[in-house]
Design a protein around this motif. Structure first.
Motif, short mmCIF file in Angstrom:
data_model
loop_
_atom_site.label_atom_id
_atom_site.label_comp_id
_atom_site.label_asym_id
_atom_site.label_seq_id
_atom_site.Cartn_x
_atom_site.Cartn_y
_atom_site.Cartn_z
N ASP A 115 0.82 -1.22 0.00
CA ASP A 115 0.00 0.00 0.00
C ASP A 115 0.85 1.27 0.00
N ASP A 116 1.98 1.25 0.69
CA ASP A 116 2.77 2.49 0.78
C ASP A 116 3.81 2.61 -0.32
N GLY A 117 3.86 1.65 -1.25
CA GLY A 117 4.75 1.74 -2.39
C GLY A 117 6.14 1.19 -2.17
N SER A 118 6.45 0.73 -0.96
CA SER A 118 7.80 0.23 -0.67
C SER A 118 8.13 -1.01 -1.47
N ALA A 119 7.15 -1.87 -1.69
CA ALA A 119 7.40 -3.11 -2.44
C ALA A 119 7.76 -2.80 -3.89
N TYR A 120 7.07 -1.81 -4.48
CA TYR A 120 7.39 -1.45 -5.86
C TYR A 120 8.78 -0.81 -5.94
N GLU A 121 9.18 -0.11 -4.90
CA GLU A 121 10.52 0.47 -4.89
C GLU A 121 11.59 -0.62 -4.92
N VAL A 122 11.33 -1.78 -4.29
CA VAL A 122 12.27 -2.89 -4.35
C VAL A 122 12.40 -3.37 -5.79
N LEU A 123 11.28 -3.52 -6.49
CA LEU A 123 11.33 -3.92 -7.90
C LEU A 123 12.13 -2.93 -8.73
N GLU A 124 11.92 -1.66 -8.51
CA GLU A 124 12.67 -0.64 -9.26
C GLU A 124 14.16 -0.74 -8.95
N ALA A 125 14.50 -1.02 -7.69
CA ALA A 125 15.91 -1.17 -7.32
C ALA A 125 16.52 -2.40 -7.98
N MET A 126 15.75 -3.47 -8.08
CA MET A 126 16.22 -4.68 -8.75
C MET A 126 16.52 -4.39 -10.24
N ARG A 127 15.65 -3.63 -10.87
CA ARG A 127 15.86 -3.28 -12.28
C ARG A 127 17.08 -2.38 -12.45
#
Length: 366
Positions: A352-364
């Motif tokens: 909900d707070d976007g932290s999980a998507y930030e992990v994906l972006e960091a992986m990319r």
């Protein structure tokens, strides 16, 4: 052959077949640790001819390997693995390397969610591994634009930088990768399919895996105990979809082993260890989903799309629920929460707070 016998010992595979394990599943004997060690050393050195090797693998499949044998096979393999340990201690996810063909691979999304919640996760796989040669972690990550053909050192850095790390079998476990063609000719699974998932290339203290039947979970735990190389603190295994490390919707059995438990019954091998099993039902968490709800036509492509949408908060329903419960199990395995319910709360918060998507972006970006 005489030279090979002098180099390896007294037990070429043909002799093992004739005198120990080749008489059928009812009358065959188990190999001693020394015999199993020598057998796998010969196999990894390319010594057995293809007919003998195939017969040996099939005989092991018929009689079913015991933990003492599997522990020896694991240790021979691990002597050849290139280990690269990150600074953090992740949860090692050892999914079946030969992949899935019907349902979405949820472990990338679940691992990113767990990482965002503070539980580092490592996954590892090969590329179209026999016998199924279906989609695995690598192929979902490739579709997401994440680098996968990394050196083990780079994989360790990926864990430390993003919380999620991928280790590529040809890079960290070339001895097993070199068996690809011979395994492909077999047409059926062998013990190699089991031991490769137990390589633990990041040297994690926690292993998360899957099983079809609870007895196999006990065998894996006992294999880790028999291993002289591994020294795990904790193992969590559950009934996975298609044998993968994605938990089944509905009713699921979970097995939990703790090396330092005070109430061990001895079944898990080491003194003081505890082995327990419990059930979870996704309906109890307000999730109305069945395995058919997670079916896809193109596993790699659609799993990547689902990962992107769930982590971005753009998708709810069955797939979002399945990602959350799988993330919860990873967080629970890492002992960062005390229950699956607390793991679900943590998983949903970082989505909900976007932290999980930030992990994906960091992986990319890695």
């Amino acid at each position: 052959m005489a030279q090979a016998t002098q180099e390896f010992g007294e037990w070429p595979l043909k002799r093992l077949m004739t005198e120990v394990c080749g008489s059928g599943h009812k009358s065959a004997d188990d190999l001693t640790r020394a015999q199993a060690t020598e057998a796998f050393e010969r196999i990894l050195a390319g010594e057995p001819d293809p007919t003998t090797l195939g017969a040996f693998w099939l005989a092991n499949r018929w009689k079913r390997n015991v933990p003492e044998e599997l522990g020896a096979y694991v240790d021979v393999m691990c002597e050849r693995v290139e280990y690269a340990e990150p600074d953090v201690d992740p949860v090692d996810c050892g999914a079946n390397y030969d992949g899935k063909g019907r349902t979405a691979i949820l472990g990338v999304a679940a691992g990113a969610v767990a990482a965002a919640a503070g539980t580092p996760v490592v996954v590892h796989s090969g590329d179209r591994v026999p016998t199924q040669k279906q989609d695995a972690y690598k192929h979902v990550l490739d579709e997401l634009g994440v680098r996968t053909e990394l050196t083990p050192a780079d994989s360790a850095d990926m864990v430390d930088e993003t919380g999620f790390g991928f280790y590529y079998q040809p890079a960290f476990n070339p001895a097993i990768d070199d068996l690809f063609d011979r395994r492909d000719q077999m047409g059926v699974r062998s013990f190699v399919n089991t031991v490769e998932t137990l390589a633990n290339p990041a040297g994690a203290s926690v292993h998360l895996g899957s099983f079809y039947h609870l007895a196999f979970a006990k065998k894996v735990v006992d294999t880790f105990v028999e291993s002289e190389f591994h020294d795990l603190d904790r193992v969590l295994m559950f009934q996975g979809m298609e044998g993968y490390d994605d938990v089944r919707p509905g009713y699921t059995k979970v097995a939990e082993w703790d090396a330092g438990g005070a109430d061990g019954d001895g079944d898990a091998g080491s003194e003081g260890a505890s082995f327990d099993d419990f059930e979870i039902e996704t309906a109890e968490y307000g999730m109305d989903l069945e395995e058919d709800d997670l079916a896809v036509d193109d596993v790699a492509v659609e799993s990547a799309e689902i990962t992107e949408e769930v982590l971005a908060g753009e998708r709810d329903g069955a797939f979002a629920d399945a990602v959350a419960v799988n993330a919860a199990l990873r967080i629970y395995a890492g002992e960062d929460v005390d229950s699956i319910e607390e793991g679900l709360d943590a998983a949903r918060e970082v989505i909900d707070d976007g932290s999980a998507y930030e992990v994906l972006e960091a992986m990319r970006a890695f």
